[in-house]
Structure formats: structure tokens, C-alpha cells
Design a protein around this motif. Sequence first.
Motif, short mmCIF file in Angstrom:
data_model
loop_
_atom_site.label_atom_id
_atom_site.label_comp_id
_atom_site.label_asym_id
_atom_site.label_seq_id
_atom_site.Cartn_x
_atom_site.Cartn_y
_atom_site.Cartn_z
N GLN A 1 94.47 80.11 100.58
CA GLN A 1 93.57 81.11 100.01
C GLN A 1 92.42 81.44 100.97
N ASP A 2 91.97 82.68 100.89
CA ASP A 2 90.76 83.08 101.62
C ASP A 2 89.55 82.51 100.88
N VAL A 3 88.60 82.00 101.64
CA VAL A 3 87.44 81.33 101.04
C VAL A 3 86.15 81.88 101.63
N LEU A 4 85.19 82.16 100.77
CA LEU A 4 83.82 82.48 101.19
C LEU A 4 82.93 81.44 100.54
N CYS A 5 82.37 80.55 101.38
CA CYS A 5 81.67 79.39 100.85
C CYS A 5 80.20 79.39 101.26
N LYS A 6 79.34 79.23 100.30
CA LYS A 6 77.91 79.08 100.55
C LYS A 6 77.51 77.65 100.19
N ALA A 7 77.01 76.92 101.17
CA ALA A 7 76.55 75.55 100.93
C ALA A 7 75.42 75.25 101.90
N PHE B 1 86.36 91.80 107.35
CA PHE B 1 87.47 90.88 107.57
C PHE B 1 88.34 90.63 106.33
N TYR B 2 87.79 90.77 105.14
CA TYR B 2 88.62 90.56 103.96
C TYR B 2 89.30 91.85 103.51
N ARG B 3 88.74 92.98 103.97
CA ARG B 3 89.26 94.30 103.63
C ARG B 3 89.46 94.42 102.13
N ASN B 4 90.69 94.57 101.67
CA ASN B 4 90.91 94.77 100.23
C ASN B 4 91.15 93.46 99.49
N GLN B 5 91.11 92.36 100.22
CA GLN B 5 91.36 91.07 99.56
C GLN B 5 90.07 90.57 98.91
N ASN B 6 90.22 89.80 97.87
CA ASN B 6 89.08 89.20 97.20
C ASN B 6 89.10 87.69 97.45
N PRO B 7 88.23 87.19 98.30
CA PRO B 7 88.24 85.76 98.60
C PRO B 7 87.70 84.95 97.42
N THR B 8 88.05 83.68 97.40
CA THR B 8 87.50 82.77 96.40
C THR B 8 86.07 82.42 96.82
N LEU B 9 85.12 82.74 95.97
CA LEU B 9 83.71 82.50 96.29
C LEU B 9 83.29 81.13 95.77
N PRO C 1 95.54 90.35 113.15
CA PRO C 1 96.67 90.85 112.35
C PRO C 1 96.45 90.69 110.85
N LYS C 2 97.14 91.52 110.07
CA LYS C 2 97.02 91.43 108.61
C LYS C 2 97.61 90.13 108.10
N GLY C 3 97.03 89.66 107.00
CA GLY C 3 97.56 88.45 106.37
C GLY C 3 96.99 87.16 106.93
N VAL C 4 96.07 87.23 107.87
CA VAL C 4 95.46 86.02 108.43
C VAL C 4 94.53 85.40 107.38
N GLN C 5 94.65 84.09 107.19
CA GLN C 5 93.78 83.40 106.25
C GLN C 5 92.36 83.32 106.83
N THR C 6 91.39 83.84 106.09
CA THR C 6 90.02 83.93 106.59
C THR C 6 89.09 83.04 105.78
N ILE C 7 88.30 82.24 106.51
CA ILE C 7 87.34 81.33 105.88
C ILE C 7 85.95 81.64 106.43
N MET C 8 85.00 81.90 105.56
CA MET C 8 83.61 82.12 105.97
C MET C 8 82.75 81.01 105.40
N MET C 9 81.91 80.45 106.28
CA MET C 9 80.96 79.42 105.87
C MET C 9 79.54 79.92 106.13
N SER C 10 78.65 79.72 105.17
CA SER C 10 77.29 80.22 105.33
C SER C 10 76.33 79.37 104.51
N LYS D 1 85.82 70.95 97.19
CA LYS D 1 86.15 72.27 96.64
C LYS D 1 86.94 73.14 97.62
N ALA D 2 86.52 73.14 98.90
CA ALA D 2 87.09 74.09 99.86
C ALA D 2 88.43 73.65 100.45
N ILE D 3 88.60 72.35 100.72
CA ILE D 3 89.83 71.90 101.40
C ILE D 3 91.08 72.21 100.60
N PRO D 4 91.16 71.90 99.29
CA PRO D 4 92.38 72.24 98.53
C PRO D 4 92.68 73.74 98.54
#
Length: 609
Positions: free
Chosen positions: A66-72, A231-239, A208-217, A57-60
Motif C-alpha cells: 500500500q501507498d503510505v503517507l505518514c506523519k510522526a 507522486f500519488y496522482r489519482n491514488q489515495n494513500p493510507t494516511l 513509472p506508474k504503479g510504483v509503491q510510494t511512501i512519504m514520511m514527514s 502501523k506503517a510496516i504491515p
Amino acid sequence: MAMKRKLDQNDVPTSVAETDKQSEAAEASFSDLGLDPRLVQAVADQSFQKPTLVQRKAIPLALNGQDVLCKAKTGSGKTAAYVLPILSGILKRKATDSAACTSALILVPTRELADQVFKAIERFAAFCAKDVRAVKLTDKLSDAVQRSLLSTSPDVVISTPARAWHNVNDNSSALSLSKLSYLVLDEADLLLSYGYDQDLEHLSFSVPKGVQTIMMSATLTEEVDKLKGLFYRNQNPTLLDLEEPEGEGEGVTQLYTKCAEDEKFLLAYIIFKLQLIKGKCIIFVADIDRCYRLKLFFEQFGIRSCILNSELPVNSRIHVVEEFNRNVYDIIIASDENEVLGNEEQAQEEDEAEAGDEEEGDAAEGKQSRPKKKRKMSKRDREYGVSRGIDFKNVAAVINFDLPTSASSYTHRIGRTARAGRTGMALSFVIPQDQYRKHMPTTVQTAEKDEKILARIMRQQAKKGKEIKPYNFSTKQVEAFRYRMNDALRAVTKVAIREARTRELRQELLKSEKLKRYFEENPTEMNHLRHDGELRTARQQAHLKHIPDYLLPKEGKQGLTSEDVGFVPLRKHKDGKSRRHHKKGGKGAFKSSRKGDPLKTFKARRKTK
């Protein structure tokens, strides 16, 4: 000829789309995810068969920018899920732009996890090592050494937030984030609970702005929401809220047993001396002193174990984990001082309200309320953590010798076993309220609310469809070992524990610092360095290392456990007598009657010539 359609468990035809999805998941491979071929080759070289759910799910998504917030859950393959797409992106950039710059910053809560991530990157970059360079900043290196490591602008930097901010904020600005493309927050729910609040806040303004952010938890808590806002500020990451299904026969078998405080040691002695648990085991205790008390107790019986706690130098801790994974050690006694408390405010409020009601009742009866003792905090490494992040391999069982103080911490502890589709067992010792502080030499403050915490844990596990079952020992058979347990406990004094702790620390510092350069030049010699040697500061009793046959039940080891449900009172019976009688007619047993006394029936015979 009509084509037959698949039926589900209710005999209803499944849709073509559903069938396609199921077959796609079953046949998916790393080569189908769009990764660089050199990375696919490295994955195959490590004998990874198929990507896990989180990787599929996360690699593609990560490769797509895309910014990703992943819970696994722990052990589901989250590290590879963010390392592989980052390395693939760096290799793609270097194909057109060879300029050196730091492209990825990976923030982790503990030094042990940083070392684990660094080694994972080394393995995945095995076939492109010249094109990818990674650096970890968590070892206790001088500022000059760190500046030297960062001066060449490594592609990937792995660090704790404190060390990363120190190098960004340094006068020489050793760590430059100006060309950063990827930011990863691994074990995101732990980063704030480990006290990195200000470091993370400062870093969020430096990225800097526009950095791709990935959170794993492993969990989605309030801490994760705070980091999301930073870190995501106004962006909505893919949950991605993923729950990987357990296969048939997989998962953790969860058990608990209620016992008195000193009986924890009795049961641990029986379990490991008689090898009731097969395979590698992690024993969690509440603090550092408990590590040494239990290790010295085991030494009395010739049971080998090694220790893992925040007081030991980081190189020793990392080496202990590596040797455990290589099957050099079978038992690790780990102190869990930095417990994961999680979002349990409501449960804590309920407990506090209940405690308040009890105090009011005491006041009405004229009783004085006992002041609450503050838990002593020893000098320790705040960047240490053992219940999360570290990849312990092939753990057969987890024993909660001291029950954790939160349901979240319990979840993360038992996550050390049954990883990657295997089975495992978790056994927890629980102190009933009426047994608390009844044996002062072995008491621990965290056990005061064991029953309430167990109820909380059972509620949480029930929501996941999991059951924690009672596991009881045969009172009659276990009681026969009590006098040996008492002999061993008397030898493990406070002085012995203090001496053991000092000696172990002194030995590990010597191994870690003075021999560090030698082991770098001679890595094979490191394999001969062991951490499970005897401390021998307690009084040694040779007779305890062997178990007489008469102590064992005729049914064998199986006779020590019982299928009965309920509290097992291993102490004394109603008649006030302790059951220490040997099995009738057993080897080494003798009758207490005058007729059976060997000294009364002995007859001398005159030697004939």
C-alpha cells in the motif's frame, strides 16, 4: 466463577476488543510484523526491544504493497519504518529473480540525512549484505564516479532530488527507474522548502506508474499536499497521522528567559562554565558568524565546543555528528540558516498588518519609516540541514541562543532532545523589543520580533498541551560575572571572527579532502581527528579560565537561579550602580573602608637575630 473485566480510569469496564488492542501493542515484536528473518535478526542484534508506534502501523501496510503517507514526530523511528519493508520486499523478489535492477529510490533533503539512511540500511542488511546493495549519491563525486556506482544497478539508491534527477537526465542515463518498485520521500515537508521543486516535478514524470510510494514527514503542510498531488496522482494513500504518547516523566521541559543582547553571552558563560546543564547540548545560532563569535567567546573561558554549519565540507559535518554521538564532544554550536518556516502564512499576515499600522502611525507623526534590510546570504550548501533529519543521540539540552523565526522551526529544533522516550530540556533566549539593538556588537537581525515569535510558539505548544515556563537567573549573583563577560567579548572582534572562520574552513577542507583516501584505508585513525580544537585568533586572557570562589553565592550554583517570574534586568539598578560587590566576608573579598585596606594596616616587623 465469573471473569472480572478491566476498568478504565472512570471505573467503566473496557471492551474485550480494547483490552486485546492494548495487550497486542504491549507485546508486539518485530518478528510479528512479517519481515524477512534475516532482518529480524539484524534488528535484534542492534538491541531494538519493540517496534515503535509508527513501525507497528506503517510496516504491515508497506509490506502489503500500500501507498503510505505518514506523519510522526522526530525521533519516533520513521527510518526503520520504511527501510525494513523495502529490504524485505527486495529479498523476497531476489528469491525468485536474481536480475540486477534498482528497486528503491529514497529521496532526502540533506546530505547528512542521506548518510544516516545509508548507514541504517547497512545495519539492517548486516545478515544479507550479499543480497542487498545500496548507494548514496550525495557526496561531491564526479559524474564519472557516480556513473560507475550506478552501472551495476544497485538495489537501493539514496539521494537528494537534485542529484537523482541529474543522473536520470544525464546523457548516459546513469540512473534507470524503469524497474523501480519503491519510492520514498523522507522529510517530505522539507523537500520543497529546500528548493527542489523542479527536480521533484521532473522525477514525478520519470517514475513509472504503479510504483509503491511512501512519504514520511514530521508535519502535514501545504508542501506535503503538493508532493501528494505530484507522486500519488489519482491514488489515495493510507494516511497515518500518529502522535506517540509520552510516558510518565518523559518529554521536553521547555523554558525561556528574557535578557538583553549581550546577556545571552553572559548566561551561556555561566551555564557552561558552572555546568548548570549536565550532558550533551546543541546550541542553535542564527548564522555562521555567530557560530565563530560564540566559539571564540567560549575559548576565553576554556570551554571546548565544535561547530556545525553549511560552509564546512560534508565529510567534516558527518564526522562531527558521529563524534558527538560517540560522546567525544559535549557542545555543538550549530547555525540554522535553512530554517523550517512551515505553514504560518496567517501569523505572518497578522505581523505584517501590525507593522503596516505602525508605519501609518509613524507617517501621521511625520516620522520616516526605516527601510528593511535584506539578510545577507553567505555561500553555503543548500543540501545542509541540522534542525531536522540528523539523528543526534542522547542530547540532554537544546539552547536556542538565537530564537528561530518560526514556530515550526522551534518545534524541529527542540525535537533534537528527549528522543526515544528520554527526557530533555529546551532553553530559549528572548530579546525584549526595548532591548533590541541596544548592544550593537552582539545584535542579530532575527531578534527584532522575538517576543511576537515567542507568543506564536507558546500558542502552538499550548495546542499540544505543552507549557513554556520562564526560567530566571538571580540578578545579584549573575551580575558579579559581568565584567568577565565584557572582557571576553571585547577580545572577540570582527577581525578575529573572520580569521577564525577562514582558519576553520581551511583546516576542515584539509581533513576532508586530502586525507579522505588515507582514512578510507585506515578507518581507526579517523577517531583521532578532532573538531573542537581552539582557534586562538582572539586575544587570550588566562585569568578568565578560572572562577574565583568569591563570585559564587554561598548557596552554591543553585543560588544563581530564581523562581521569580518576569523579565530579569541584569544591567543596572535604580541607583545607577552596577552590583559588582563581593559577598561580605567571602574568600578573597576585602572591605572598601580605610580600616580594612590591607595596604593601610600593613605593619613591618624587624627580623630578630
